[in-house]
Motif scaffolding. Structure first.
Motif, PDB file in Angstrom:
ATOM      1  N   SER A 106     -10.134 -57.431   8.880  1.00  0.00           N
ATOM      2  CA  SER A 106     -10.864 -57.013   7.688  1.00  0.00           C
ATOM      3  C   SER A 106      -9.941 -57.121   6.492  1.00  0.00           C
ATOM      4  CB  SER A 106     -11.383 -55.575   7.824  1.00  0.00           C
ATOM      5  OG  SER A 106     -12.082 -55.192   6.650  1.00  0.00           O
ATOM      6  N   SER A 107     -10.406 -57.787   5.443  1.00  0.00           N
ATOM      7  CA  SER A 107      -9.575 -58.009   4.260  1.00  0.00           C
ATOM      8  C   SER A 107     -10.307 -57.601   2.989  1.00  0.00           C
ATOM      9  CB  SER A 107      -9.170 -59.489   4.175  1.00  0.00           C
ATOM     10  OG  SER A 107      -8.306 -59.712   3.079  1.00  0.00           O
ATOM     11  N   MET A 108      -9.672 -56.773   2.184  1.00  0.00           N
ATOM     12  CA  MET A 108     -10.140 -56.406   0.846  1.00  0.00           C
ATOM     13  C   MET A 108     -11.533 -55.779   0.885  1.00  0.00           C
ATOM     14  SD  MET A 108      -7.496 -57.364  -0.885  1.00  0.00           S
ATOM     15  CE  MET A 108      -7.741 -57.715  -2.628  1.00  0.00           C
ATOM     16  N   ALA A 109     -11.802 -54.993   1.924  1.00  0.00           N
ATOM     17  CA  ALA A 109     -13.113 -54.358   2.067  1.00  0.00           C
ATOM     18  C   ALA A 109     -13.030 -52.863   2.311  1.00  0.00           C
ATOM     19  CB  ALA A 109     -13.888 -55.012   3.216  1.00  0.00           C
ATOM     20  N   LEU A 110     -11.984 -52.408   2.980  1.00  0.00           N
ATOM     21  CA  LEU A 110     -11.902 -51.013   3.424  1.00  0.00           C
ATOM     22  C   LEU A 110     -11.971 -50.028   2.259  1.00  0.00           C
ATOM     23  CD1 LEU A 110     -11.406 -49.042   5.805  1.00  0.00           C
ATOM     24  CD2 LEU A 110      -8.949 -49.329   5.387  1.00  0.00           C
ATOM     25  N   HIS A 111     -11.389 -50.369   1.111  1.00  0.00           N
ATOM     26  CA  HIS A 111     -11.326 -49.431  -0.013  1.00  0.00           C
ATOM     27  C   HIS A 111     -12.688 -49.144  -0.627  1.00  0.00           C
ATOM     28  CE1 HIS A 111     -11.230 -53.416  -1.746  1.00  0.00           C
ATOM     29  NE2 HIS A 111     -11.465 -52.932  -2.955  1.00  0.00           N
ATOM     30  N   TRP A 112     -13.690 -49.984  -0.337  1.00  0.00           N
ATOM     31  CA  TRP A 112     -15.032 -49.750  -0.862  1.00  0.00           C
ATOM     32  C   TRP A 112     -15.791 -48.696  -0.072  1.00  0.00           C
ATOM     33  CZ3 TRP A 112     -16.005 -51.490  -5.516  1.00  0.00           C
ATOM     34  CH2 TRP A 112     -15.402 -52.663  -5.979  1.00  0.00           C
ATOM     35  N   LEU A 113     -15.270 -48.288   1.061  1.00  0.00           N
ATOM     36  CA  LEU A 113     -15.964 -47.336   1.929  1.00  0.00           C
ATOM     37  C   LEU A 113     -15.592 -45.901   1.564  1.00  0.00           C
ATOM     38  CD1 LEU A 113     -15.574 -49.211   5.321  1.00  0.00           C
ATOM     39  CD2 LEU A 113     -17.324 -49.482   3.549  1.00  0.00           C
ATOM     40  N   ALA A 114     -16.547 -45.000   1.756  1.00  0.00           N
ATOM     41  CA  ALA A 114     -16.362 -43.612   1.315  1.00  0.00           C
ATOM     42  C   ALA A 114     -15.220 -42.919   2.057  1.00  0.00           C
ATOM     43  CB  ALA A 114     -17.667 -42.839   1.505  1.00  0.00           C
ATOM     44  N   ASP A 115     -15.044 -43.234   3.339  1.00  0.00           N
ATOM     45  CA  ASP A 115     -13.998 -42.585   4.149  1.00  0.00           C
ATOM     46  C   ASP A 115     -13.239 -43.674   4.912  1.00  0.00           C
ATOM     47  OD1 ASP A 115     -12.412 -41.100   5.866  1.00  0.00           O
ATOM     48  OD2 ASP A 115     -13.971 -39.619   6.300  1.00  0.00           O
ATOM     49  N   PRO A 116     -12.217 -44.259   4.290  1.00  0.00           N
ATOM     50  CA  PRO A 116     -11.489 -45.348   4.950  1.00  0.00           C
ATOM     51  C   PRO A 116     -10.867 -44.967   6.287  1.00  0.00           C
ATOM     52  CG  PRO A 116     -10.986 -45.309   2.600  1.00  0.00           C
ATOM     53  CD  PRO A 116     -11.746 -44.056   2.905  1.00  0.00           C
ATOM     54  N   VAL A 117     -10.350 -43.756   6.395  1.00  0.00           N
ATOM     55  CA  VAL A 117      -9.701 -43.339   7.641  1.00  0.00           C
ATOM     56  C   VAL A 117     -10.723 -43.277   8.778  1.00  0.00           C
ATOM     57  CG1 VAL A 117      -8.458 -41.469   8.790  1.00  0.00           C
ATOM     58  CG2 VAL A 117      -7.863 -42.097   6.443  1.00  0.00           C
ATOM     59  N   ALA A 118     -11.892 -42.727   8.491  1.00  0.00           N
ATOM     60  CA  ALA A 118     -12.946 -42.678   9.513  1.00  0.00           C
ATOM     61  C   ALA A 118     -13.408 -44.074   9.892  1.00  0.00           C
ATOM     62  CB  ALA A 118     -14.124 -41.839   9.009  1.00  0.00           C
ATOM     63  N   ALA A 119     -13.476 -44.973   8.905  1.00  0.00           N
ATOM     64  CA  ALA A 119     -13.883 -46.351   9.189  1.00  0.00           C
ATOM     65  C   ALA A 119     -12.880 -47.029  10.115  1.00  0.00           C
ATOM     66  CB  ALA A 119     -14.029 -47.127   7.894  1.00  0.00           C
ATOM     67  N   LEU A 120     -11.597 -46.820   9.863  1.00  0.00           N
ATOM     68  CA  LEU A 120     -10.580 -47.413  10.733  1.00  0.00           C
ATOM     69  C   LEU A 120     -10.739 -46.932  12.173  1.00  0.00           C
ATOM     70  CD1 LEU A 120      -7.332 -47.251   8.553  1.00  0.00           C
ATOM     71  CD2 LEU A 120      -8.512 -49.308   9.324  1.00  0.00           C
ATOM     72  N   ALA A 121     -11.011 -45.644  12.342  1.00  0.00           N
ATOM     73  CA  ALA A 121     -11.194 -45.106  13.688  1.00  0.00           C
ATOM     74  C   ALA A 121     -12.415 -45.723  14.361  1.00  0.00           C
ATOM     75  CB  ALA A 121     -11.338 -43.588  13.626  1.00  0.00           C
ATOM     76  N   ARG A 122     -13.486 -45.913  13.612  1.00  0.00           N
ATOM     77  CA  ARG A 122     -14.690 -46.530  14.166  1.00  0.00           C
ATOM     78  C   ARG A 122     -14.422 -47.979  14.551  1.00  0.00           C
ATOM     79  NH1 ARG A 122     -20.177 -45.630  14.338  1.00  0.00           N
ATOM     80  NH2 ARG A 122     -19.946 -43.643  13.262  1.00  0.00           N
ATOM     81  N   TRP A 123     -13.733 -48.706  13.672  1.00  0.00           N
ATOM     82  CA  TRP A 123     -13.436 -50.120  13.952  1.00  0.00           C
ATOM     83  C   TRP A 123     -12.536 -50.241  15.177  1.00  0.00           C
ATOM     84  CZ3 TRP A 123     -12.011 -51.983   8.304  1.00  0.00           C
ATOM     85  CH2 TRP A 123     -13.159 -51.878   7.508  1.00  0.00           C
ATOM     86  N   ARG A 124     -11.576 -49.334  15.290  1.00  0.00           N
ATOM     87  CA  ARG A 124     -10.688 -49.374  16.454  1.00  0.00           C
ATOM     88  C   ARG A 124     -11.475 -49.208  17.747  1.00  0.00           C
ATOM     89  NH1 ARG A 124      -5.814 -45.059  17.774  1.00  0.00           N
ATOM     90  NH2 ARG A 124      -4.619 -46.399  19.212  1.00  0.00           N
ATOM     91  N   GLY A 125     -12.554 -48.428  17.674  1.00  0.00           N
ATOM     92  CA  GLY A 125     -13.399 -48.223  18.846  1.00  0.00           C
ATOM     93  C   GLY A 125     -14.181 -49.455  19.260  1.00  0.00           C
ATOM     94  N   LEU A 126     -14.197 -50.490  18.411  1.00  0.00           N
ATOM     95  CA  LEU A 126     -14.877 -51.743  18.741  1.00  0.00           C
ATOM     96  C   LEU A 126     -13.959 -52.738  19.445  1.00  0.00           C
ATOM     97  CD1 LEU A 126     -16.790 -52.282  15.366  1.00  0.00           C
ATOM     98  CD2 LEU A 126     -17.747 -51.423  17.516  1.00  0.00           C
TER      99      LEU A 126
END
Length: 245
Positions: free
Chosen positions: A111-131
């Protein structure tokens, strides 16, 4: 939710012009894929590009792993249509990057140049790791605090309120790298924000007054330099829990 819809609409509207105005984003995507290729010990069979846009990361991933099944996920349908036109063999998934929880698991997630647009980047990383599949890796490039400081200073000197979307602080263990860019003028940089869909302002912020902004842009002469401070994050798939005894 309204803020997320506004972001998606802005990028969707910029689908046709995005590639011509995102030289830095392309450079970051290239660097991200190069880092993943150097780090990942085997050729991945499955790759997921999250926040794929028109396909900067997808294109570099295809060049590196031509035998892999590549999926590209984005919430903006026109962005995905542009990507699909360039890469017909790539699977496209229209979904919210922050909430996606499909059944497939991937050897490599990018994922490039997208994470900062999300409301909770840390939670998004945890969700992505689960994939991730067992032994898989997640590689993310995200602009962090300090990015586009030149534009912020330009606005402040003109007496204008900084309305940029906020960048997160850096992430533990991330490696930082600077990506400078030069535009023909301050106006050209401002135009690049619009043409790339990245002009959505900070939540709760007021839009810049158009007359004052036009005056400040007209008063600036010569090239305009900006710098993205980018954090490169690498996470491995979580180890499976041992069975309960």
């Amino acid at each position: 939710m309204a803020g997320e819809q506004k972001i998606v609409a802005a990028f969707d509207a910029a689908a046709e012009s995005y590639d011509a105005w995102t030289e830095v984003q392309s450079a970051v995507a290239r660097a991200l894929v190069a880092r993943a290729a150097a780090d990942f010990a085997r050729a991945p069979k499955t790759v997921l590009d999250i926040g794929a846009g028109t396909g900067h990361v997808t294109g570099f991933a295809r060049a590196n792993w031509s035998q892999a099944h590549i999926a590209a996920l984005d919430a903006a349908p026109h962005m995905l249509a542009r990507l699909k036109a360039k890469f017909p063999d790539v699977e496209t998934i229209q979904a919210d990057a922050a909430a996606y929880s499909g059944a497939a698991r991937y050897d490599l997630i990018l994922s490039s140049m997208a994470l900062h647009w999300l409301a909770d980047p840390v939670a998004a990383l945890a969700r992505w790791r689960g994939l991730l599949a067992p032994g898989g890796e997640l590689h993310v490039a995200v602009p962090v605090q300090g990015s586009l400081q030149e534009w912020r200073s330009f606005l402040h000197k003109a007496g204008l309120e900084d309305s940029l979307w906020p960048f997160p602080a850096s992430f533990p263990g991330a490696e930082l790298a600077a990506f400078p860019a030069r535009f023909d003028s301050a106006l050209a940089f401002a135009r690049s924000l619009k043409k790339s869909g990245a002009h959505t302002g900070a939540p709760g912020g007021r839009p810049l007054p158009a007359p004052a902004l036009r005056k400040a842009l007209a008063a600036h002469s010569g090239p305009f330099d900006v710098t993205f401070q980018v954090a490169f994050i690498r996470l491995e798939a979580a180890s499976p829990r041992p069975p309960a005894r």
